[in-house]
Design a protein around this motif. Structure first.
Motif, PDB file in Angstrom:
ATOM      1  N   UNK A 136       0.718  -1.209  -0.098  1.00 38.97           N
ATOM      2  CA  UNK A 136       0.013   0.107  -0.076  1.00 38.97           C
ATOM      3  C   UNK A 136       0.945   1.261  -0.070  1.00 38.97           C
ATOM      4  N   UNK A 137       0.529   2.240  -0.505  1.00 35.33           N
ATOM      5  CA  UNK A 137       1.150   3.568  -0.739  1.00 35.33           C
ATOM      6  C   UNK A 137       0.314   4.786  -1.113  1.00 35.33           C
ATOM      7  N   UNK A 138       0.782   5.856  -0.592  1.00 38.74           N
ATOM      8  CA  UNK A 138      -0.003   6.883  -1.048  1.00 38.74           C
ATOM      9  C   UNK A 138       0.497   7.456  -2.100  1.00 38.74           C
ATOM     10  N   UNK A 139      -0.433   8.217  -3.226  1.00 45.37           N
ATOM     11  CA  UNK A 139      -0.047   8.859  -4.299  1.00 45.37           C
ATOM     12  C   UNK A 139       1.005   9.612  -4.637  1.00 45.37           C
ATOM     13  N   UNK A 140       1.296  10.565  -3.378  1.00 45.70           N
ATOM     14  CA  UNK A 140       2.246  11.615  -3.388  1.00 45.70           C
ATOM     15  C   UNK A 140       2.971  11.705  -1.990  1.00 45.70           C
ATOM     16  N   UNK A 141       4.031  12.626  -1.925  1.00 44.07           N
ATOM     17  CA  UNK A 141       4.309  12.734  -0.333  1.00 44.07           C
ATOM     18  C   UNK A 141       3.315  13.383   0.635  1.00 44.07           C
ATOM     19  N   UNK A 142       2.565  14.422   0.354  1.00 43.01           N
ATOM     20  CA  UNK A 142       1.454  14.630   1.314  1.00 43.01           C
ATOM     21  C   UNK A 142       0.247  13.833   1.020  1.00 43.01           C
ATOM     22  N   UNK A 143       0.132  12.769   0.223  1.00 43.32           N
ATOM     23  CA  UNK A 143      -0.937  12.030   0.343  1.00 43.32           C
ATOM     24  C   UNK A 143      -2.239  12.283  -0.635  1.00 43.32           C
ATOM     25  N   UNK A 144      -2.236  13.510  -1.153  1.00 41.31           N
ATOM     26  CA  UNK A 144      -3.769  13.801  -1.398  1.00 41.31           C
ATOM     27  C   UNK A 144      -3.785  14.090  -2.920  1.00 41.31           C
ATOM     28  N   UNK A 145      -2.848  13.639  -3.603  1.00 41.35           N
ATOM     29  CA  UNK A 145      -2.950  13.560  -5.241  1.00 41.35           C
ATOM     30  C   UNK A 145      -4.115  13.054  -5.653  1.00 41.35           C
ATOM     31  N   UNK A 146      -4.907  13.807  -6.527  1.00 42.76           N
ATOM     32  CA  UNK A 146      -6.314  13.276  -6.905  1.00 42.76           C
ATOM     33  C   UNK A 146      -7.446  13.252  -6.009  1.00 42.76           C
ATOM     34  N   UNK A 147      -7.292  13.580  -4.801  1.00 45.78           N
ATOM     35  CA  UNK A 147      -8.361  13.752  -3.727  1.00 45.78           C
ATOM     36  C   UNK A 147      -9.430  14.673  -4.139  1.00 45.78           C
ATOM     37  N   UNK A 148     -10.619  14.087  -3.953  1.00 42.78           N
ATOM     38  CA  UNK A 148     -11.797  15.058  -4.672  1.00 42.78           C
ATOM     39  C   UNK A 148     -11.891  16.237  -3.754  1.00 42.78           C
ATOM     40  N   UNK A 206      -0.256  19.552  -2.244  1.00 44.83           N
ATOM     41  CA  UNK A 206       0.698  20.678  -2.436  1.00 44.83           C
ATOM     42  C   UNK A 206       2.074  20.257  -2.796  1.00 44.83           C
ATOM     43  N   UNK A 207       2.087  19.090  -3.308  1.00 39.52           N
ATOM     44  CA  UNK A 207       3.508  18.517  -3.841  1.00 39.52           C
ATOM     45  C   UNK A 207       3.638  19.129  -5.534  1.00 39.52           C
ATOM     46  N   UNK A 208       4.888  19.441  -5.541  1.00 42.03           N
ATOM     47  CA  UNK A 208       5.218  19.894  -6.894  1.00 42.03           C
ATOM     48  C   UNK A 208       5.574  18.491  -7.969  1.00 42.03           C
ATOM     49  N   UNK A 209       5.468  18.725  -9.235  1.00 43.66           N
ATOM     50  CA  UNK A 209       5.319  17.485 -10.222  1.00 43.66           C
ATOM     51  C   UNK A 209       6.843  16.780  -9.822  1.00 43.66           C
ATOM     52  N   UNK A 210       7.826  17.627  -9.665  1.00 41.18           N
ATOM     53  CA  UNK A 210       9.266  16.899  -9.310  1.00 41.18           C
ATOM     54  C   UNK A 210       9.163  15.963  -8.039  1.00 41.18           C
TER      55      UNK A 210
END
Length: 446
Positions: free
Chosen positions: A290-302, A307-311
């Motif tokens: 299991x994993x989050x989609x990004x460091x903050x975890x909310x990429x794609x959240x409705x 808050x993460x940059x593409x890099x």
């Protein structure tokens, strides 16, 4: 003066399990007990200063090795095994073994010195409480119908799964309930699993035929995960043999630690080589990560904004190497649930209903090919996983767009075969292929 020889000398010896056979050898050599019967027995046990027999580690593994088809000599299969009373229950799980437990060295000596029945050691049989294993239930999880369907496919075919979604969407809940939908363990599978566990802290008969569920923390080292040390001990992947290995927060694991999973995911075994010796442990586990989609975890959240940059997103997702991702059959999105669904009571099928379907499909696969779909070889994939013309066209288009490797292509075919089995159809149709492709989404890259 007596000399004790632990040959071969270059093989390291450890633990106190040699105490009992050494003591009996000395007593037989000095004529204090008859030596003519000793060849009919195997011995293991640690002795205290008072002569009391103390429990040892690995009693079940030793008993299982004695009675297995690969036993060192045919005569070893017919020998009785004398060991400490505290190890009797686990050793007696091997039904073919003749277990004679003892409390002390004095009892063992009396067994050989006296012909009276009351002083002879008696055979011990395991007293198993044949209760159905108790697992957490899938009906506790609200919503997430797509993820539940994917896990049913994974259980039916033995496929590995990566669950990806924001925090609090139920990834850990789903993983914890996954063992409850796996097919019941056979006697041989249960013995293999219990034998590995007996090499560490011992095995309790209360866990007989309960699927192992191991969930190491992301700070675990490579040795903790695959095994090692001196002498080598099994790691988490071997302790999860015939069960589930759950790796939560997958990108938080050290990348070098994750890379050691690549070989056992392919062959189901791990070989640990040291200067003095080599150890080979089974590791046929089912990986759920299991994993989050990004460091903050909310990429794609409705609702919540990422808050993460593409890099940062790319760097985070690239912590998992391409070769490892390629070996994970199914990559599933677990989205955040709307508030109205969270406020409703949990609805859905129970684990028992899902497990019944999974058991039926696994029996079908064993009858057809002698193994689950995830273990099919390349030749067997050609024989059992050929899609119809429409499915093949969809597969060709997906391969061109997603740039799959040969391994990825074969894994999609095996998942499609499992989906067709769940639909009770021999032919793999276009809808089965399309669903299998949806279960192999590449990580979203920025």
């Amino acid at each position: 003066m007596k000399t004790v020889n632990l040959a071969p000398a270059d093989l390291p010896k450890e633990s106190g399990r040699f105490d009992l056979p050494i003591a009996l050898g000395i007593l037989a050599a000095s004529g204090q007990i008859p030596a003519d019967e000793l060849d009919d027995y195997e011995f293991a046990g640690e002795l205290s200063l008072s002569g009391e027999l103390r429990p040892i580690r690995g009693a079940l593994a030793m008993t299982f090795a004695m009675t297995s088809p690969r036993a060192s000599t045919p005569a070893s299969k017919s020998r009785a095994f004398i060991l400490p009373q505290a190890n009797a229950d686990e050793a007696a799980l091997v039904s073919d073994a003749r277990i004679l437990p003892a409390d002390s060295l004095l009892q063992v000596c009396a067994h050989f010195s006296s012909k009276q029945a009351e002083t002879r050691l008696s055979r011990h049989t395991a007293e198993l409480q044949q209760r159905p294993p108790r697992y957490q239930d899938f009906s506790d999880v609200k919503g997430q119908l797509q993820a539940k369907r994917a896990l049913e496919v994974a259980a039916a075919g033995g496929h590995s799964v990566l669950l990806m979604g924001p925090p609090g969407t139920g990834k850990s809940m789903l993983a914890a309930r996954f063992p409850g939908i796996l097919p019941p363990m056979s006697d041989l599978d249960a013995l293999e699993s219990a034998a590995v566990q007996s090499l560490t802290s011992g095995f309790s008969s209360a866990n007989w035929k309960v699927r192992p569920y191991r969930a190491p923390h992301h700070t675990a080292s490579a040795v903790a995960l695959v095994g090692g040390g001196s002498p080598p001990r099994p790691g988490e992947i071997s302790l999860a043999h015939r069960g589930v290995l759950f790796l939560d927060e997958l990108p938080q694991f050290d990348r070098r630690v994750l890379e050691v999973l690549r070989e056992p995911l392919e062959c189901g075994r791990i070989t640990i080589s040291r200067a003095a010796r080599q150890a080979d442990f089974p590791a046929q586990f089912q990986l759920i990560a299991a994993m989050n989609p990004c460091p903050c975890g909310y990429l794609g959240h409705p609702v919540k904004q990422c808050r993460c940059t593409p890099d940062n997103i790319l760097r985070y997702q690239n912590k998992i190497s391409g070769p490892l991702i390629d070996r994970i059959d199914m990559q599933i999105q677990v989205p955040a649930l709307p508030h109205d669904q969270l406020l409703k009571a949990a609805e859905g099928e129970s684990s028992a209903l899902i497990a019944a379907r999974v058991e039926r499909i696994c029996a079908l696969q064993l009858a057809r090919q002698g193994k689950q779909n995830n273990a099919l070889s390349t030749n067997e994939i050609d024989a059992y996983c050929k899609p119809d013309s429409a499915g093949e066209n969809i597969l060709r288009t997906a391969m061109a767009r997603l740039d799959w490797s040969a391994r990825g292509y074969h894994r999609v075919l095996k998942v499609a075969r499992t989906i067709a089995d769940l639909d009770a159809t021999e032919n793999i149709a276009a809808n089965h292929v399309a669903e299998a492709i949806q279960y192999r989404r590449a990580l979203q890259q920025a």
